[in-house]
Design a protein around this motif. Structure first.
Motif, mmCIF file in Angstrom:
data_model
loop_
_atom_site.group_PDB
_atom_site.id
_atom_site.type_symbol
_atom_site.label_atom_id
_atom_site.label_comp_id
_atom_site.label_asym_id
_atom_site.label_seq_id
_atom_site.Cartn_x
_atom_site.Cartn_y
_atom_site.Cartn_z
ATOM 1 N N LEU A 1 -4.347 4.527 7.957
ATOM 2 C CA LEU A 1 -3.934 3.216 7.451
ATOM 3 C C LEU A 1 -2.475 2.901 7.781
ATOM 4 O O LEU A 1 -1.900 1.980 7.194
ATOM 5 N N SER A 2 -1.871 3.651 8.687
ATOM 6 C CA SER A 2 -0.454 3.435 8.976
ATOM 7 C C SER A 2 -0.151 1.974 9.290
ATOM 8 O O SER A 2 0.888 1.448 8.911
ATOM 9 N N ARG A 3 -1.089 1.336 9.944
ATOM 10 C CA ARG A 3 -0.828 -0.032 10.388
ATOM 11 C C ARG A 3 -0.824 -1.044 9.235
ATOM 12 O O ARG A 3 -0.341 -2.169 9.401
ATOM 13 N N ILE A 4 -1.399 -0.690 8.104
ATOM 14 C CA ILE A 4 -1.417 -1.673 7.013
ATOM 15 C C ILE A 4 -0.605 -1.205 5.807
ATOM 16 O O ILE A 4 -0.725 -1.751 4.709
ATOM 17 N N GLY A 5 0.257 -0.205 6.012
ATOM 18 C CA GLY A 5 1.049 0.328 4.898
ATOM 19 C C GLY A 5 1.926 -0.710 4.223
ATOM 20 O O GLY A 5 2.227 -0.615 3.042
ATOM 21 N N HIS A 6 2.321 -1.727 4.960
ATOM 22 C CA HIS A 6 3.232 -2.745 4.416
ATOM 23 C C HIS A 6 2.491 -3.824 3.652
ATOM 24 O O HIS A 6 3.096 -4.634 2.978
ATOM 25 N N ARG A 7 1.168 -3.886 3.808
ATOM 26 C CA ARG A 7 0.429 -4.980 3.156
ATOM 27 C C ARG A 7 0.369 -4.810 1.659
ATOM 28 O O ARG A 7 0.389 -3.701 1.147
ATOM 29 N N LEU A 8 0.240 -5.935 0.949
ATOM 30 C CA LEU A 8 0.104 -5.864 -0.501
ATOM 31 C C LEU A 8 -1.276 -5.297 -0.835
ATOM 32 O O LEU A 8 -2.280 -5.678 -0.227
ATOM 33 N N ASP B 1 7.964 10.274 2.429
ATOM 34 C CA ASP B 1 7.455 10.966 3.613
ATOM 35 C C ASP B 1 5.996 11.352 3.417
ATOM 36 O O ASP B 1 5.177 11.226 4.331
ATOM 37 N N LYS B 2 5.688 11.811 2.200
ATOM 38 C CA LYS B 2 4.316 12.206 1.913
ATOM 39 C C LYS B 2 3.399 10.990 2.031
ATOM 40 O O LYS B 2 2.305 11.069 2.601
ATOM 41 N N ALA B 3 3.860 9.856 1.475
ATOM 42 C CA ALA B 3 3.058 8.633 1.540
ATOM 43 C C ALA B 3 2.770 8.282 2.994
ATOM 44 O O ALA B 3 1.644 7.929 3.362
ATOM 45 N N GLU B 4 3.802 8.419 3.827
ATOM 46 C CA GLU B 4 3.646 8.111 5.251
ATOM 47 C C GLU B 4 2.620 9.056 5.885
ATOM 48 O O GLU B 4 1.750 8.629 6.646
ATOM 49 N N ALA B 5 2.737 10.342 5.539
ATOM 50 C CA ALA B 5 1.857 11.345 6.127
ATOM 51 C C ALA B 5 0.388 11.096 5.750
ATOM 52 O O ALA B 5 -0.496 11.159 6.604
ATOM 53 N N VAL B 6 0.148 10.787 4.459
ATOM 54 C CA VAL B 6 -1.254 10.593 4.059
ATOM 55 C C VAL B 6 -1.791 9.258 4.582
ATOM 56 O O VAL B 6 -2.975 9.154 4.909
ATOM 57 N N LEU B 7 -0.902 8.272 4.718
ATOM 58 C CA LEU B 7 -1.329 7.007 5.329
ATOM 59 C C LEU B 7 -1.844 7.272 6.736
ATOM 60 O O LEU B 7 -2.879 6.748 7.160
ATOM 61 N N ASP B 8 -1.089 8.111 7.437
ATOM 62 C CA ASP B 8 -1.454 8.439 8.800
ATOM 63 C C ASP B 8 -2.778 9.195 8.830
ATOM 64 O O ASP B 8 -3.666 8.880 9.614
ATOM 65 N N LEU B 9 -2.923 10.150 7.898
ATOM 66 C CA LEU B 9 -4.132 10.963 7.861
ATOM 67 C C LEU B 9 -5.378 10.112 7.613
ATOM 68 O O LEU B 9 -6.423 10.332 8.218
ATOM 69 N N VAL B 10 -5.258 9.126 6.716
ATOM 70 C CA VAL B 10 -6.442 8.304 6.425
ATOM 71 C C VAL B 10 -6.551 7.115 7.374
ATOM 72 O O VAL B 10 -7.448 6.278 7.240
ATOM 73 N N VAL C 1 0.841 -1.188 0.000
ATOM 74 C CA VAL C 1 0.000 0.000 0.000
ATOM 75 C C VAL C 1 0.883 1.248 0.000
ATOM 76 O O VAL C 1 0.665 2.195 -0.761
ATOM 77 N N ARG C 2 1.911 1.236 0.822
ATOM 78 C CA ARG C 2 2.823 2.373 0.943
ATOM 79 C C ARG C 2 3.472 2.684 -0.415
ATOM 80 O O ARG C 2 3.483 3.837 -0.843
ATOM 81 N N ASP C 3 3.975 1.648 -1.082
ATOM 82 C CA ASP C 3 4.607 1.839 -2.386
ATOM 83 C C ASP C 3 3.618 2.410 -3.402
ATOM 84 O O ASP C 3 3.979 3.189 -4.266
ATOM 85 N N ASN C 4 2.359 1.978 -3.293
ATOM 86 C CA ASN C 4 1.342 2.457 -4.211
ATOM 87 C C ASN C 4 1.119 3.958 -4.086
ATOM 88 O O ASN C 4 0.664 4.602 -5.028
ATOM 89 N N LEU C 5 1.403 4.511 -2.908
ATOM 90 C CA LEU C 5 1.094 5.920 -2.676
ATOM 91 C C LEU C 5 2.192 6.861 -3.151
ATOM 92 O O LEU C 5 1.973 8.060 -3.299
ATOM 93 N N ILE C 6 3.387 6.296 -3.391
ATOM 94 C CA ILE C 6 4.533 7.152 -3.714
ATOM 95 C C ILE C 6 4.265 7.992 -4.966
ATOM 96 O O ILE C 6 4.576 9.180 -5.017
ATOM 97 N N ILE C 7 3.620 7.376 -5.956
ATOM 98 C CA ILE C 7 3.392 8.062 -7.227
ATOM 99 C C ILE C 7 2.483 9.282 -7.046
ATOM 100 O O ILE C 7 2.524 10.218 -7.847
ATOM 101 N N GLY C 8 1.677 9.271 -5.998
ATOM 102 C CA GLY C 8 0.730 10.364 -5.782
ATOM 103 C C GLY C 8 1.401 11.720 -5.624
ATOM 104 O O GLY C 8 0.797 12.765 -5.880
ATOM 105 N N HIS C 9 2.663 11.721 -5.188
ATOM 106 C CA HIS C 9 3.336 13.000 -4.947
ATOM 107 C C HIS C 9 4.263 13.360 -6.103
ATOM 108 O O HIS C 9 4.946 14.382 -6.057
#
Lengths: 256, 295, 339
Positions: free
Chosen positions: A139-146, A128-137, A93-101
């Motif tokens: 989902l920090s706890r599942i960022g590593h999941r496929l 860092d942005k991916a981490e921040a938005v994960l936290d905002l929504v 999930v985390r990797d998927n968010l990188i492109i967003g920034h």
């Protein structure tokens, strides 16, 4: 914030949208509602630059942005989510968010080939942005999941996270709570309030009327590609045209 | 002077007939391709191999089993139709949920398989099917090989028949409906599997008939379908993917362009004409001649 | 970041080391030749994989761009006396320039139309090479291309020299490709493949992104063609045929589309499979055709793709475990495994 005037779209001989006026005030939650085929998604496609309008204007913060393509709109701060979000299922999930920034970075092919410092810094910024938005929504706890293995509700949150990673001023959300259960819907409504509180203006298309009426500050009702009403939820509920063409059908499902 | 002008007229008529012949062949191949595109939503690259297989099937039926031309034509149509249905059942139907890239690769793989299969059975050499009517027709000072007249006549008869079938029968209407809107067709209760199989069968049969009719003029080789299918693709892009009328009109346009191009410009480059035309048109109109505007 | 090398680095190192040792173990010049050609195929497939596997645009004119690179070397060295290495570098540039021109027209088309259109472009390139006798010598072909001259003490005149040259260029090609695909640029390609509408809504310019992938891919094709010209030293129009594109496609699919090492694994593996099936010669597609169909139906990720998926799952599971141990939240742990 965002305003449209006389928005019109023709596909060949078919008029999909006719002279729609609407304004989405900053820092508020607006909703676009209407029966199936009313032109809600077309409306989003026009506002976000996916389609170029046949006539009418789109204004963003007073600036005329009519006819700009979707990527240019995104860079100006108009983000959107789709009813279904195609994620790269084999990546986390985390990797998927990188492109967003990516749109806020400037590294080119050359940076990639020589492995420049700018690229390294920008990739860090994207993470860092991916981490921040994960936290905002939340989902920090599942960022590593496929991404292929997360639930529908988590997918809806990832869609928000992706859009937020673009650092938008206004976010257009297409059925953000479609296909999730009532408990999860409440959670998503809570998330949307948090997003607005973080300084992003929100506009959503939604079928779940009780959610819209509780959540939205401002409602625009479309029918057959035309605006038939606009106002606060209370005004909308009392509008005879809305009741006749739309709410009357499933008014039973409405909260008192 | 008058003789020279007369000679020009004759030559002109020759080009018209040549263009009409080759245009009819292209139209038949493009018709099947465009119908299948409606069902599959991807270009069926294996379609050209059905053309090749059809020609070789007829060749084998005539040469090895002593069948007559018409029997061989029917047999070839059956073989190609059968192969088309098999590829639909065994491959494409099972890839419906896969990304379009996978269907395209599978189609290419089938093309390679069929071509290699033909080559393995018949070798890489060239063959010829004897024309059904070897005679030359003469009329009002103009001459025309009877085989070409047969091709044009048969092709137009087939197209008319297909049009009646699609337009006037319930089954035909379901094919058109599915080609236009697959999910919509499923909603109104059309059996998608049956329509899909039928469409593939028709496309295979049309390709085989085109190949067998044209075989006495052209030669048989394992790669004979490549140019024809590529031009058929050009035709359905120009004529609009999924459009029956567009396939027929496009086929004739390309046929005439080639025959006159070969005559007035150069035989060497006649095969490039279609592709050059496509490049030109898509440079100006990315959505094709009759395509809907994208944005 | 952990100090342990990634599975990718380990795999690359193992592959490179065994490839470097191969000539020592098997001095048979025939096998060296097969391998050197496989490396050329791998380089070409690497390029096709970038545009088709990463960016999702099936370019069926790929062999045409390989041919442009090969003919650039052939024509410049044979007819104009240009030194080999200058022609070699120009081959990539000429192919990439042709790629930019074709890309500008073709990438405006939707996926399936793009595939058809590039198939036609491939035919134009093939017919152009075949018919333009004055430039390409047509069907006769271009003969007596010089072998790559040595650089310093390194000679490329022998089979072993050719082998190491091809291996060296391929290794650099993989290394650069790794930099591209692992970067933000490479992520944009994947985003376009995953869905153009979403990618564009995220602010990516689809045309520019696809064009970048296309031009890089045709540059790789051009260099592969240049290597081929120096290796085989004879060129005919057949190298531009769509069957050559299909070969590169098969390499990429079997090895793993959209993975970095997939095309390399596919090219080397399939080249040996072709050797093993030599009795079939031109009919090898009787076997490979169905193999490709089965691969795309039941094993679409390819060899490397399947391995990568496995690693990704394991990594996710490990992270899950570590998280659960670090902060045991009641009810959170069991959710991990069902997903």
């Amino acid at each position: 914030m965002l305003e449209v005037r006389g928005l019109t779209k023709r596909f060949g001989g078919l008029v999909a949208m006719r002279g729609v006026d609407a304004a989405f005030p900053p820092g508020k939650i607006s909703a676009v509602i209407g029966p199936n085929g009313a032109g809600k998604t077309t409306f989003f496609n026009l506002v976000s630059g996916t389609y170029a309008p046949t006539a009418g204007r789109v204004l963003l913060g007073g600036r005329d942005v009519t006819g700009l393509r979707a990527d240019a709109m995104a860079r100006l701060g108009v983000a959107r989510t789709f009813q279904a979000t195609a994620l790269f299922d084999g990546a986390s999930v985390r990797d998927n968010l990188i492109i967003g920034h990516r749109l806020r970075t400037r590294a080119t092919l050359w940076d990639a080939l020589v492995g420049s410092r700018r690229l390294a810094a920008e990739e860090r910024a994207c993470r860092d942005k991916a981490e921040a938005v994960l936290d905002l929504v939340g989902l920090s706890r599942i960022g590593h999941r496929l991404a292929g293995g997360i639930t529908q509700e988590e997918r809806k949150r990832v869609a928000f996270a992706l859009a937020l990673a673009t650092e938008p001023r206004i976010l257009l959300a297409d059925e953000p709570a479609g296909g999730v259960n009532p408990g999860e819907t409440a959670g998503l409504a809570e998330l949307m309030r948090r997003i607005v509180a973080s300084g992003v203006t929100l506009c959503l298309i939604e079928h779940k009327m009780d959610m819209v009426m509780r959540l939205a500050d401002h409602v625009v009702v479309l029918d057959h590609g035309e605006r038939i009403a606009a106002g606060t939820p209370a005004e909308i509920r009392a509008d005879p045209r809305v009741i006749e063409s739309y709410l009357g059908v499933d008014a039973a499902g409405m909260p008192p | 002077m008058r003789a020279a002008a007369r000679g020009r007229d004759v030559l002109f008529f020759q080009q018209v007939l040549n263009g009409l012949t080759i245009g009819c062949v292209y139209a038949l191949v493009a018709l099947g391709l465009t119908l299948v595109y409606g069902i599959l939503r991807i270009p069926n690259f294996a379609h050209g191999a059905l053309y090749t297989v059809g020609a070789y099937a007829a060749f084998a039926l005539i040469g090895r089993l002593g069948a007559n031309f018409w029997l061989a034509l029917a047999g070839a149509a059956a073989v190609s139709a059968g192969l088309a249905v098999l590829s639909e059942r065994l491959v494409f139907a099972r890839l419906r949920a896969a990304p379009p890239l996978h269907d395209m690769i599978a189609a290419i793989a089938l093309l390679l398989f069929f071509e290699a299969g033909v080559q393995a059975v018949f070798g890489a050499g060239f063959f010829r099917i004897a024309p059904l009517f070897p005679q030359i027709l003469r009329f009002a000072g103009l001459t025309a090989p009877a085989q070409r007249i047969l091709i044009v006549g048969a092709a137009f008869a087939l197209m008319a028949g297909l049009h009646l079938f699609l337009d006037r029968t319930w089954t035909g209407a379901t094919i058109v409906a599915s080609a236009q809107n697959r999910t919509g067709a499923a909603l109104v209760g059309i059996d998608a599997d049956r329509v899909s199989m039928l469409t593939f069968a028709i496309s295979g049969a049309l390709a085989a008939v085109a190949a067998v009719l044209f075989a006495p003029i052209a030669l048989l080789s394992p790669a004979m379908g490549e140019l024809v299918i590529t031009k058929a693709f050009v035709i359905i892009i120009l004529g609009g993917m999924g459009s029956v009328a567009g396939a027929i009109a496009g086929g004739l346009v390309i046929g005439f362009a080639e025959s006159f191009g070969a005559f007035y410009v150069s035989t060497d480059f006649k095969d490039i004409i279609a592709f050059g035309l496509l490049t030109l048109i898509l440079s100006v109109r990315p959505q094709g001649l009759f395509g809907r505007i994208a944005r | 970041m952990s100090a342990r090398p990634s599975p990718f680095a380990l795999a690359s190192f193992a592959l490179l080391a065994s490839a470097a040792l191969f000539p020592v173990l098997t001095p048979n010049p025939y096998y060296l030749g097969v391998m050197a050609l496989a490396f050329v195929g791998a380089l070409s497939a690497l390029g096709l994989n970038l545009v088709a596997g990463y960016a999702g645009q099936l370019n069926l004119a790929h062999a045409g761009f390989v041919a442009i690179g090969a003919y650039t070397v052939g024509i410049l060295t044979v007819d104009h006396g240009v030194p080999f290495w200058i022609a070699f570098a120009l081959a990539g540039v000429v192919s990439a320039a042709a790629g930019a021109a074709v890309g500008l027209v073709s990438l405006r088309l939707r996926g399936d139309t793009f595939a058809i259109f590039t198939l036609c472009v491939g035919f134009i390139l093939y017919l152009g090479i075949e018919k333009w006798d004055g430039l390409t010598r047509g069907v006769v072909g271009l003969m007596d291309i010089p072998a790559p001259p040595g650089i310093g003490p390194v000679s490329f005149a022998t089979d072993r020299g050719q082998y190491y040259l091809a291996l060296g260029v391929l290794a650099v090609g993989v290394w650069l490709m790794r930099r591209i695909t692992a970067s933000l640029v490479g992520r944009s390609f994947l985003a376009i493949r995953n869905g153009e509408a979403l990618a564009q809504a995220l602010g990516l310019n689809p045309m520019r992104t696809k064009l970048t992938a296309f031009v890089i891919s045709t540059f790789y094709a051009g260099i592969a063609g240049a290597l081929y010209a120096g290796q085989v030293r004879f060129l005919g129009p057949d190298i531009a045929r769509e069957t050559r594109t299909f070969d590169a496609l098969i390499f990429a699919v079997v090895g793993g589309m959209g993975t970095l090492l997939g095309p390399v694994v596919g090219a080397v593996g399939m080249s040996w499979a072709i050797q093993a099936l030599q009795g079939l010669q031109d009919y090898r597609m009787v076997v490979f055709g169905p193999l490709l169909v089965l691969c795309i139906m039941f094993f679409p990720a390819g060899i490397v793709g399947a391995l990568e998926a496995r690693f990704a799952r394991r990594r996710a599971a490990l992270a899950e475990k570590r998280l659960a141990e670090a902060a045991p939240v009641p009810g959170a742990a069991p959710r991990g495994s069902h997903a």
